[in-house]
Scaffold this motif. Structure first.
Motif, PDB file in Angstrom:
ATOM      1  N   GLU A 173       0.845  -1.189   0.000  1.00 45.15           N
ATOM      2  CA  GLU A 173       0.000   0.000   0.000  1.00 45.15           C
ATOM      3  C   GLU A 173       0.879   1.238   0.000  1.00 45.15           C
TER       4      GLU A 173
ATOM      5  N   GLU B 269       0.192   5.245   0.720  1.00 43.88           N
ATOM      6  CA  GLU B 269      -0.772   6.263   1.148  1.00 43.88           C
ATOM      7  C   GLU B 269      -0.147   7.640   1.003  1.00 43.88           C
TER       8      GLU B 269
ATOM      9  N   THR C 210      -7.868   1.538  -5.155  1.00 44.48           N
ATOM     10  CA  THR C 210      -7.591   2.762  -4.409  1.00 44.48           C
ATOM     11  C   THR C 210      -8.699   2.973  -3.398  1.00 44.48           C
TER      12      THR C 210
ATOM     13  N   SER D  92      -6.925  11.957   1.977  1.00 47.06           N
ATOM     14  CA  SER D  92      -5.830  11.084   1.574  1.00 47.06           C
ATOM     15  C   SER D  92      -6.370   9.896   0.791  1.00 47.06           C
ATOM     16  N   LYS D  93      -5.455   9.203   0.139  1.00 49.95           N
ATOM     17  CA  LYS D  93      -5.823   7.973  -0.571  1.00 49.95           C
ATOM     18  C   LYS D  93      -4.740   6.936  -0.348  1.00 49.95           C
ATOM     19  N   ILE D  94      -5.141   5.677  -0.530  1.00 48.11           N
ATOM     20  CA  ILE D  94      -4.223   4.551  -0.473  1.00 48.11           C
ATOM     21  C   ILE D  94      -4.362   3.797  -1.785  1.00 48.11           C
TER      22      ILE D  94
ATOM     23  N   ARG E 239      -6.566  -2.684   4.679  1.00 52.24           N
ATOM     24  CA  ARG E 239      -6.452  -1.605   5.646  1.00 52.24           C
ATOM     25  C   ARG E 239      -5.983  -2.179   6.980  1.00 52.24           C
TER      26      ARG E 239
ATOM     27  N   GLN F  37      -4.169   2.171   8.947  1.00 54.77           N
ATOM     28  CA  GLN F  37      -4.545   2.560   7.598  1.00 54.77           C
ATOM     29  C   GLN F  37      -5.953   3.116   7.620  1.00 54.77           C
TER      30      GLN F  37
END
Length: 182
Positions: A84, A86, A120, A128-130, A153, A157
């Motif tokens: 991941e 982020e 995503t 925010s994004k992962i 996650r 996360q």
């Protein structure tokens, strides 16, 4: 400043979860590659594809998001590992078709070729994004193509904020409608 965060879990399913913070500068991309290589070697998997995938994701953060970012490597029993990345941007990845003379624009081709899947997740409340890539599993252990779904996650996360939709999941980004006020 970089820091290595080792997550401690009591679950018998967790083999390794490691996270490290990086600054949004090009000189950090080789550090991301070394971090992922070390994690892969620690769990006994070939680091070549994971290193390329992590390098592509980190490069995208440096070029497009321009925010500090966290890279997480996760491995669990009977599941293919995943990576991941982020960052502090809500801008979703946008695929493009690269021409034969273009220097960039082939990241999605790399990801599609080397990852079992990717998606995503956005955290609207934190902006925010992962981006998560699941590594291809070993066909002999039955993990090839296993969908880790929400297990991407890990501790610390972010998922979509309560009441917010999961804004992206699948092979390529899709348009997202803005949430309507209640």
């Amino acid at each position: 400043m970089q820091s290595l965060i080792a997550h401690v879990h009591v679950s018998p399913y967790v083999i390794l979860i490691r996270s490290q913070m990086f600054e949004p500068v090009a000189v950090e991309v080789p550090e991301v590659r070394r971090f992922i290589e070390k994690c892969c070697l620690e769990v006994g998997i070939d680091p070549n594809a994971p290193v390329i995938l992590a390098s592509e994701l980190a490069t995208n953060v440096v070029r497009h998001a321009g925010t500090p970012f966290k890279v997480t490597f996760a491995a669990m029993n009977d599941r293919p590992p995943w990576i991941e990345v982020e960052d502090g941007s809500m801008q979703l990845p946008e695929p493009r078709t690269a021409g034969p003379d273009d220097l960039g624009g082939r990241g999605f081709e790399l990801i599609e070729a080397l990852a079992a899947e990717w998606h995503t997740d956005c955290n609207v409340s934190e902006g925010s994004k992962i981006v998560c890539v699941t590594l291809k599993g070993d066909e002999e252990d039955g993990s090839d193509g296993w969908d880790h779904g929400d297990t991407a996650r890990a501790e610390g996360q972010h998922a979509a904020a309560a009441g917010q939709p999961d804004l992206h999941r699948g092979a390529f980004p899709r348009a997202v409608a803005a949430p309507r006020p209640a």
